[in-house]
Design an enzyme around this catalytic site. Structure first.
Site, PDB file in Angstrom:
ATOM      1  NE  ARG A 239      -4.366  -1.054   0.072  1.00 19.67           N
ATOM      2  CZ  ARG A 239      -4.583  -2.027  -0.815  1.00 19.67           C
ATOM      3  NH1 ARG A 239      -3.649  -2.379  -1.670  1.00 19.67           N
ATOM      4  NH2 ARG A 239      -5.749  -2.639  -0.858  1.00 19.67           N
ATOM      5  CD  GLU A 268      -2.792   3.431  -5.562  1.00 22.32           C
ATOM      6  OE1 GLU A 268      -3.820   2.753  -5.677  1.00 22.32           O
ATOM      7  OE2 GLU A 268      -1.678   2.937  -5.328  1.00 22.32           O
ATOM      8  CG  HIS A 287      -2.710  -0.455  -6.977  1.00 23.29           C
ATOM      9  ND1 HIS A 287      -3.178   0.213  -5.869  1.00 23.29           N
ATOM     10  CD2 HIS A 287      -2.827  -1.795  -6.695  1.00 23.29           C
ATOM     11  CE1 HIS A 287      -3.586  -0.681  -4.958  1.00 23.29           C
ATOM     12  NE2 HIS A 287      -3.376  -1.905  -5.445  1.00 23.29           N
TER      13      HIS A 287
HETATM   14  N1  LIG Z   1      -0.591  -4.089  -5.328  1.00 24.85           N
HETATM   15  C1  LIG Z   1      -1.638  -4.868  -5.384  1.00 24.85           C
HETATM   16  O1  LIG Z   1      -2.277  -5.015  -6.439  1.00 24.85           O
HETATM   17  C2  LIG Z   1      -2.070  -5.637  -4.151  1.00 24.85           C
HETATM   18  C3  LIG Z   1      -2.928  -6.726  -4.300  1.00 24.85           C
HETATM   19  C4  LIG Z   1      -3.264  -7.483  -3.182  1.00 24.85           C
HETATM   20  C5  LIG Z   1      -2.771  -7.130  -1.928  1.00 24.85           C
HETATM   21  N2  LIG Z   1      -1.983  -6.028  -1.806  1.00 24.85           N
HETATM   22  C6  LIG Z   1      -1.462  -5.644  -0.486  1.00 24.85           C
HETATM   23  O2  LIG Z   1      -0.448  -6.565  -0.113  1.00 24.85           O
HETATM   24  C7  LIG Z   1      -0.288  -6.514   1.308  1.00 24.85           C
HETATM   25  C8  LIG Z   1      -0.110  -7.917   1.859  1.00 24.85           C
HETATM   26  O3  LIG Z   1      -1.272  -8.676   1.593  1.00 24.85           O
HETATM   27  P1  LIG Z   1      -1.416 -10.178   2.180  1.00 24.85           P
HETATM   28  O4  LIG Z   1      -2.603 -10.773   1.527  1.00 24.85           O
HETATM   29  O5  LIG Z   1      -0.116 -10.872   2.158  1.00 24.85           O
HETATM   30  O6  LIG Z   1      -1.779  -9.830   3.692  1.00 24.85           O
HETATM   31  P2  LIG Z   1      -1.723 -10.830   4.923  1.00 24.85           P
HETATM   32  O7  LIG Z   1      -2.687 -10.230   5.890  1.00 24.85           O
HETATM   33  O8  LIG Z   1      -1.885 -12.228   4.474  1.00 24.85           O
HETATM   34  O9  LIG Z   1      -0.226 -10.678   5.477  1.00 24.85           O
HETATM   35  C9  LIG Z   1       0.227  -9.530   6.101  1.00 24.85           C
HETATM   36  C10 LIG Z   1       1.302  -9.917   7.085  1.00 24.85           C
HETATM   37  O10 LIG Z   1       1.854  -8.714   7.626  1.00 24.85           O
HETATM   38  C11 LIG Z   1       2.099  -8.943   9.014  1.00 24.85           C
HETATM   39  N3  LIG Z   1       2.201  -7.662   9.716  1.00 24.85           N
HETATM   40  C12 LIG Z   1       1.214  -6.902  10.252  1.00 24.85           C
HETATM   41  N4  LIG Z   1       1.729  -5.799  10.814  1.00 24.85           N
HETATM   42  C13 LIG Z   1       3.073  -5.881  10.640  1.00 24.85           C
HETATM   43  C14 LIG Z   1       4.161  -5.044  11.013  1.00 24.85           C
HETATM   44  N5  LIG Z   1       3.961  -3.904  11.697  1.00 24.85           N
HETATM   45  N6  LIG Z   1       5.420  -5.411  10.672  1.00 24.85           N
HETATM   46  C15 LIG Z   1       5.642  -6.572   9.993  1.00 24.85           C
HETATM   47  N7  LIG Z   1       4.644  -7.420   9.636  1.00 24.85           N
HETATM   48  C16 LIG Z   1       3.385  -7.071   9.954  1.00 24.85           C
HETATM   49  C17 LIG Z   1       0.931  -9.800   9.463  1.00 24.85           C
HETATM   50  O11 LIG Z   1       1.252 -10.501  10.651  1.00 24.85           O
HETATM   51  C18 LIG Z   1       0.758 -10.739   8.271  1.00 24.85           C
HETATM   52  O12 LIG Z   1       1.536 -11.916   8.418  1.00 24.85           O
HETATM   53  C19 LIG Z   1      -1.499  -5.760   1.839  1.00 24.85           C
HETATM   54  O13 LIG Z   1      -1.112  -4.434   2.150  1.00 24.85           O
HETATM   55  C20 LIG Z   1      -2.449  -5.739   0.659  1.00 24.85           C
HETATM   56  O14 LIG Z   1      -3.327  -4.627   0.707  1.00 24.85           O
HETATM   57  C21 LIG Z   1      -1.607  -5.285  -2.891  1.00 24.85           C
END
Ligand SMILES: NC(=O)c1ccc[n+]([C@@H]2O[C@H](COP(=O)([O-])OP(=O)(O)OC[C@H]3O[C@@H](n4cnc5c(N)ncnc54)[C@H](O)[C@@H]3O)[C@@H](O)[C@H]2O)c1
Length: 332
Positions: A239, A268, A287
């Site tokens: 994000r 965005e 994105h």
């Molecule tokens: N660019 C894109 O098109 C796109 C698409 C899908 C998801 N995303 C983004 O990707 C990111 C990850 O998604 P995901 O499905 O793997 O999420 P997820 O919830 O499966 O994993 C996130 C991980 O981050 C950890 N976490 C939380 N706070 C933390 C911190 N302060 N420090 C370190 N780790 C921490 C959590 O424990 C969890 O293991 C999200 O921000 C999501 O919005 C982006």
């Protein structure tokens, strides 16, 4: 029963409309991303299920609903939805975390490899050498062998752990910062975790895969960028607000880090004067990490599945919880 969509990225929702018609469900689709709250309420006030992509769902919007019983977020992150407001109204938020993890992991890896191999910037080298009729590799160095370099992952959930697995074959070392990873999950992945400071100081590539929370907002800032090696790269497919883009652009201009691969922005689409547009060694994508034809189709099917589950009185497959301190991969 009524379903209202506040905004969507597909060219049209004809498929959804026909699926809903077959089920006798009333369906309306809108494009209200930048609309005033009153318009959002007008379009959704009498819906039983509201499907939202990027429209902010705040307490004012929720207060305008008469009979909403479920909100479905079209996507993984749900930082545009006021969970507390929904909780106060007794409405669960269903999100779709499992439609594009492979794609986002691949985009992060593509950006990482493109940065490390200088895939984009060396096109200029080719063009200039072609015009001059002789090779001139000035400015290309240094490029390092991937094997043996260290990848730091901030967040090792669905996407972060896929990046880890897919990158293991390259021979990288890994530093994982995820304070919420359970013991069982750490064992399954075969990793130890470290603090964020260690990731910033010791990594050659840092890839962000946390949710956007108060804790992770601007986790990359002037102070943490200053901890990074001058040869290190930053990758962000998570994000935009996790990175202070002004501080990152400054680091790139000064060369205090080697480069960045960025798919997400605080606003965005980013405005034309966004500081990263003029920063050197920044590979920028719009994105689209989530995008593939397969993922685009899958999320639409999964949203219809959630509507079917709702109609059958079944709970959503994934209910959003406050974006802090959770290990969603553990038993989710
Ligand atoms: N660019 C894109 O098109 C796109 C698409 C899908 C998801 N995303 C983004 O990707 C990111 C990850 O998604 P995901 O499905 O793997 O999420 P997820 O919830 O499966 O994993 C996130 C991980 O981050 C950890 N976490 C939380 N706070 C933390 C911190 N302060 N420090 C370190 N780790 C921490 C959590 O424990 C969890 O293991 C999200 O921000 C999501 O919005 C982006």
């Amino acid at each position: 029963m009524k379903v209202a969509v506040t905004d969507y990225i597909e060219p049209n929702l004809n498929w959804e409309m026909s699926e809903m018609a077959q089920r006798g469900v009333e369906f309306s689709a809108h494009q209200l991303k930048f609309a005033p709250v009153a318009e959002v309420i007008q379009a959704t006030h009498d819906a039983d299920v509201v499907v939202v992509n990027m429209v902010p769902i705040n307490s004012e919007v929720v207060a305008g609903w008469k009979q909403c019983k479920l909100v479905i977020r079209h996507g993984v992150g749900y930082d545009n939805v006021d969970l507390q407001a929904l909780k106060n109204a007794g409405i669960p938020l269903c999100y779709i975390p499992d439609y594009c993890a492979d794609e986002v992991a691949e985009q992060a890896i593509a950006l990482l490899l493109a940065c490390g191999r200088r895939i984009v910037s060396t096109r200029k080298t080719l063009d200039e050498s072609s015009a001059a009729g002789k090779w001139n590799f000035a400015g290309v160095q240094p490029v390092f062998r991937m094997a043996g370099q260290t990848v730091g992952l901030l967040g090792c959930g669905r996407i972060g752990s896929l990046v880890l697995k897919k990158l293991q074959t390259f021979g990288f070392q890994f530093l994982i910062c995820d304070p919420y990873l359970s013991e069982r999950r750490r064992k399954d992945l075969g990793v130890e975790t470290v603090d964020a400071e260690t990731v910033f100081r010791q990594s050659d590539f840092i890839s962000i895969h946390t949710p956007l929370t108060p804790e992770t907002r601007h986790i990359v800032n002037a102070r943490t960028l200053a901890l990074m090696k001058p040869t290190a790269y930053l990758i962000n497919t998570a994000r935009g607000p996790m990175v202070d883009a002004v501080a990152l652009a400054e680091a790139l201009h000064k060369g205090t880090i080697a480069g960045a691969g960025i798919d997400v922005f605080e606003v965005e689409p980013p405005p034309p004067d966004h500081p990263l547009f003029s920063a050197p060694n920044a590979i920028l994508t719009p994105h689209l990490a989530w995008y593939s034809e397969d993922a685009g189709r899958r999320i639409r099917e999964l949203i219809v599945l959630e509507i079917d589950r709702f109609r059958a009185g079944q709970p959503p497959r994934h209910v959003a919880t406050p974006l802090l301190g959770k290990d969603v991969t553990d038993g989710a």
